[in-house]
Scaffold this motif. Structure first.
Motif, PDB file in Angstrom:
ATOM      1  N   LEU A   1      29.440  39.274  52.898  1.00 45.01           N
ATOM      2  CA  LEU A   1      30.038  37.756  52.951  1.00 45.01           C
ATOM      3  C   LEU A   1      31.077  37.398  52.027  1.00 45.01           C
ATOM      4  CD1 LEU A   1      29.507  34.700  53.983  1.00 45.01           C
ATOM      5  CD2 LEU A   1      27.602  34.904  52.144  1.00 45.01           C
ATOM      6  N   VAL A   2      31.946  36.909  52.567  1.00 44.40           N
ATOM      7  CA  VAL A   2      33.360  36.593  51.505  1.00 44.40           C
ATOM      8  C   VAL A   2      33.957  35.142  51.896  1.00 44.40           C
ATOM      9  CG1 VAL A   2      34.952  37.556  53.159  1.00 44.40           C
ATOM     10  CG2 VAL A   2      35.464  37.473  50.858  1.00 44.40           C
ATOM     11  N   GLN A   3      34.363  34.395  50.862  1.00 42.16           N
ATOM     12  CA  GLN A   3      34.970  33.087  51.203  1.00 42.16           C
ATOM     13  C   GLN A   3      36.078  33.470  51.644  1.00 42.16           C
ATOM     14  OE1 GLN A   3      34.940  31.233  47.260  1.00 42.16           O
ATOM     15  NE2 GLN A   3      33.049  30.131  47.946  1.00 42.16           N
ATOM     16  N   ALA A   4      36.603  32.289  52.336  1.00 41.11           N
ATOM     17  CA  ALA A   4      38.103  32.211  52.946  1.00 41.11           C
ATOM     18  C   ALA A   4      38.967  32.358  52.041  1.00 41.11           C
ATOM     19  CB  ALA A   4      38.288  31.009  53.795  1.00 41.11           C
ATOM     20  N   GLY A   5      40.071  33.367  52.463  1.00 39.64           N
ATOM     21  CA  GLY A   5      40.971  33.703  51.461  1.00 39.64           C
ATOM     22  C   GLY A   5      40.666  34.916  50.685  1.00 39.64           C
ATOM     23  N   GLY A   6      39.612  35.427  50.709  1.00 35.93           N
ATOM     24  CA  GLY A   6      39.279  36.583  49.774  1.00 35.93           C
ATOM     25  C   GLY A   6      39.536  37.745  50.627  1.00 35.93           C
ATOM     26  N   SER A   7      39.057  38.862  49.914  1.00 30.69           N
ATOM     27  CA  SER A   7      39.307  40.345  50.423  1.00 30.69           C
ATOM     28  C   SER A   7      38.128  40.979  50.582  1.00 30.69           C
ATOM     29  CB  SER A   7      40.248  40.896  49.514  1.00 30.69           C
ATOM     30  OG  SER A   7      41.540  40.285  49.484  1.00 30.69           O
ATOM     31  N   LEU A   8      38.231  42.009  51.630  1.00 35.32           N
ATOM     32  CA  LEU A   8      37.033  42.982  51.763  1.00 35.32           C
ATOM     33  C   LEU A   8      37.812  44.437  52.193  1.00 35.32           C
ATOM     34  CD1 LEU A   8      34.211  42.912  51.631  1.00 35.32           C
ATOM     35  CD2 LEU A   8      34.020  42.409  53.901  1.00 35.32           C
ATOM     36  N   ARG A   9      37.011  45.569  51.812  1.00 37.57           N
ATOM     37  CA  ARG A   9      37.677  46.760  52.536  1.00 37.57           C
ATOM     38  C   ARG A   9      36.364  47.223  52.957  1.00 37.57           C
ATOM     39  NH1 ARG A   9      39.879  52.245  49.586  1.00 37.57           N
ATOM     40  NH2 ARG A   9      37.687  52.478  49.093  1.00 37.57           N
ATOM     41  N   LEU A  10      36.601  47.746  54.452  1.00 34.56           N
ATOM     42  CA  LEU A  10      35.518  48.446  55.181  1.00 34.56           C
ATOM     43  C   LEU A  10      36.195  50.010  54.975  1.00 34.56           C
ATOM     44  CD1 LEU A  10      35.242  46.173  58.061  1.00 34.56           C
ATOM     45  CD2 LEU A  10      33.839  46.361  56.103  1.00 34.56           C
ATOM     46  N   SER A  11      34.963  50.743  55.078  1.00 30.86           N
ATOM     47  CA  SER A  11      35.353  52.340  55.111  1.00 30.86           C
ATOM     48  C   SER A  11      34.480  52.843  56.200  1.00 30.86           C
ATOM     49  CB  SER A  11      35.199  53.067  53.847  1.00 30.86           C
ATOM     50  OG  SER A  11      33.713  53.053  53.426  1.00 30.86           O
ATOM     51  N   CYS A  12      34.874  54.063  56.538  1.00 30.64           N
ATOM     52  CA  CYS A  12      34.221  54.688  57.926  1.00 30.64           C
ATOM     53  C   CYS A  12      34.309  56.257  57.578  1.00 30.64           C
ATOM     54  CB  CYS A  12      34.819  54.387  59.327  1.00 30.64           C
ATOM     55  SG  CYS A  12      34.088  55.305  60.653  1.00 30.64           S
TER      56      CYS A  12
ATOM     57  N   TYR B   1      39.900  53.536  56.609  1.00 32.66           N
ATOM     58  CA  TYR B   1      39.664  52.190  55.971  1.00 32.66           C
ATOM     59  C   TYR B   1      40.260  51.275  56.564  1.00 32.66           C
ATOM     60  CZ  TYR B   1      38.889  55.746  52.155  1.00 32.66           C
ATOM     61  OH  TYR B   1      38.381  56.924  51.426  1.00 32.66           O
ATOM     62  N   LEU B   2      39.793  49.913  56.263  1.00 38.33           N
ATOM     63  CA  LEU B   2      40.340  48.704  56.855  1.00 38.33           C
ATOM     64  C   LEU B   2      40.404  47.772  55.329  1.00 38.33           C
ATOM     65  CD1 LEU B   2      41.523  47.239  59.130  1.00 38.33           C
ATOM     66  CD2 LEU B   2      39.554  46.129  59.589  1.00 38.33           C
ATOM     67  N   GLN B   3      41.486  47.573  55.115  1.00 40.64           N
ATOM     68  CA  GLN B   3      41.545  46.594  53.743  1.00 40.64           C
ATOM     69  C   GLN B   3      42.174  45.191  54.700  1.00 40.64           C
ATOM     70  OE1 GLN B   3      41.238  47.048  50.383  1.00 40.64           O
ATOM     71  NE2 GLN B   3      41.488  44.438  50.343  1.00 40.64           N
ATOM     72  N   MET B   4      41.103  44.330  54.310  1.00 46.20           N
ATOM     73  CA  MET B   4      41.236  42.835  54.862  1.00 46.20           C
ATOM     74  C   MET B   4      41.579  41.830  53.797  1.00 46.20           C
ATOM     75  SD  MET B   4      38.331  43.233  57.678  1.00 46.20           S
ATOM     76  CE  MET B   4      37.003  43.390  56.335  1.00 46.20           C
ATOM     77  N   ASN B   5      42.730  41.467  53.887  1.00 43.74           N
ATOM     78  CA  ASN B   5      43.219  40.311  52.698  1.00 43.74           C
ATOM     79  C   ASN B   5      43.229  38.824  53.594  1.00 43.74           C
ATOM     80  OD1 ASN B   5      43.054  42.302  51.002  1.00 43.74           O
ATOM     81  ND2 ASN B   5      45.457  42.680  51.447  1.00 43.74           N
ATOM     82  N   SER B   6      43.135  37.819  52.992  1.00 43.23           N
ATOM     83  CA  SER B   6      43.422  36.378  53.168  1.00 43.23           C
ATOM     84  C   SER B   6      42.527  36.187  54.468  1.00 43.23           C
ATOM     85  CB  SER B   6      44.899  36.470  53.626  1.00 43.23           C
ATOM     86  OG  SER B   6      45.746  36.563  52.625  1.00 43.23           O
ATOM     87  N   LEU B   7      41.250  36.511  54.354  1.00 44.61           N
ATOM     88  CA  LEU B   7      40.271  36.669  55.345  1.00 44.61           C
ATOM     89  C   LEU B   7      40.179  35.048  55.575  1.00 44.61           C
ATOM     90  CD1 LEU B   7      37.955  39.232  54.231  1.00 44.61           C
ATOM     91  CD2 LEU B   7      38.993  39.169  56.479  1.00 44.61           C
ATOM     92  N   LYS B   8      39.855  34.774  57.026  1.00 42.16           N
ATOM     93  CA  LYS B   8      39.738  33.654  57.724  1.00 42.16           C
ATOM     94  C   LYS B   8      38.373  33.536  58.274  1.00 42.16           C
ATOM     95  CE  LYS B   8      44.486  33.224  58.956  1.00 42.16           C
ATOM     96  NZ  LYS B   8      45.511  33.012  60.037  1.00 42.16           N
ATOM     97  N   PRO B   9      37.752  32.441  58.327  1.00 40.82           N
ATOM     98  CA  PRO B   9      36.672  32.117  59.189  1.00 40.82           C
ATOM     99  C   PRO B   9      36.556  32.773  60.510  1.00 40.82           C
ATOM    100  CG  PRO B   9      36.756  30.148  57.986  1.00 40.82           C
ATOM    101  CD  PRO B   9      38.365  31.030  57.888  1.00 40.82           C
ATOM    102  N   GLU B  10      37.707  32.784  61.144  1.00 39.08           N
ATOM    103  CA  GLU B  10      37.706  33.346  62.395  1.00 39.08           C
ATOM    104  C   GLU B  10      37.775  34.827  62.460  1.00 39.08           C
ATOM    105  OE1 GLU B  10      39.812  30.809  61.184  1.00 39.08           O
ATOM    106  OE2 GLU B  10      41.689  31.300  61.829  1.00 39.08           O
ATOM    107  N   ASP B  11      37.754  35.439  61.158  1.00 44.60           N
ATOM    108  CA  ASP B  11      37.757  36.946  61.245  1.00 44.60           C
ATOM    109  C   ASP B  11      36.239  37.545  61.151  1.00 44.60           C
ATOM    110  OD1 ASP B  11      40.551  37.022  58.886  1.00 44.60           O
ATOM    111  OD2 ASP B  11      40.506  37.633  60.923  1.00 44.60           O
ATOM    112  N   THR B  12      35.234  36.414  61.109  1.00 49.76           N
ATOM    113  CA  THR B  12      33.733  36.698  61.014  1.00 49.76           C
ATOM    114  C   THR B  12      33.518  37.342  62.464  1.00 49.76           C
ATOM    115  OG1 THR B  12      33.169  34.836  59.896  1.00 49.76           O
ATOM    116  CG2 THR B  12      31.663  35.642  61.293  1.00 49.76           C
ATOM    117  N   ALA B  13      32.766  38.404  62.392  1.00 50.69           N
ATOM    118  CA  ALA B  13      32.412  39.557  63.289  1.00 50.69           C
ATOM    119  C   ALA B  13      31.802  41.009  63.098  1.00 50.69           C
ATOM    120  CB  ALA B  13      33.724  40.057  64.198  1.00 50.69           C
TER     121      ALA B  13
END
Length: 117
Positions: free
Chosen positions: A10-21, A78-90
């Protein structure tokens, strides 16, 4: 081939998150890997993909904000996700395919990403 995604979060809008696989098994057979996502009530969509040689694809909705990369030595995507938006929720899924084109053959279990406004 087995694919195991890291935990989302869970991250706030505008935040960043990195996924790895992490990939294991017959890795040599893999040509392209990607990240898909599916939001409730929506179709699954390809977010980004990358070939063994490093060529990338991004959906228009994430261009300039997300970066896909792979460490072939570690068999990790990897997937580096920056400037996250609510519509990225999934639910985000790691995927891999043997051929340069066509359907993806292998899938991870999925990891939830939630962006709060």
């Amino acid at each position: 081939v087995q694919l195991v995604e890291s935990e989302g979060g869970l991250v706030q809008a505008g935040g960043s998150l990195r996924l790895s696989c992490a990939a294991s098994g017959s890795i040599f057979s893999i040509d392209r890997m990607g990240w898909y996502r599916q939001a409730p009530g929506k179709e699954r969509e390809l977010v980004a993909s990358i070939s063994t040689g490093g060529s990338t694809y991004y959906a228009d909705s994430v261009k300039g904000r997300f970066t896909i990369s792979r460490d072939n030595a570690k068999n990790t995507l990897y997937l580096q996700m920056n400037s996250l938006k609510p519509e990225d929720t999934a639910m985000y899924y790691c995927a891999a395919r043997r051929d340069a084109t066509g359907e993806y053959d292998y899938w991870g279990q999925g990891t939830q990403v939630t962006v709060s406004s």
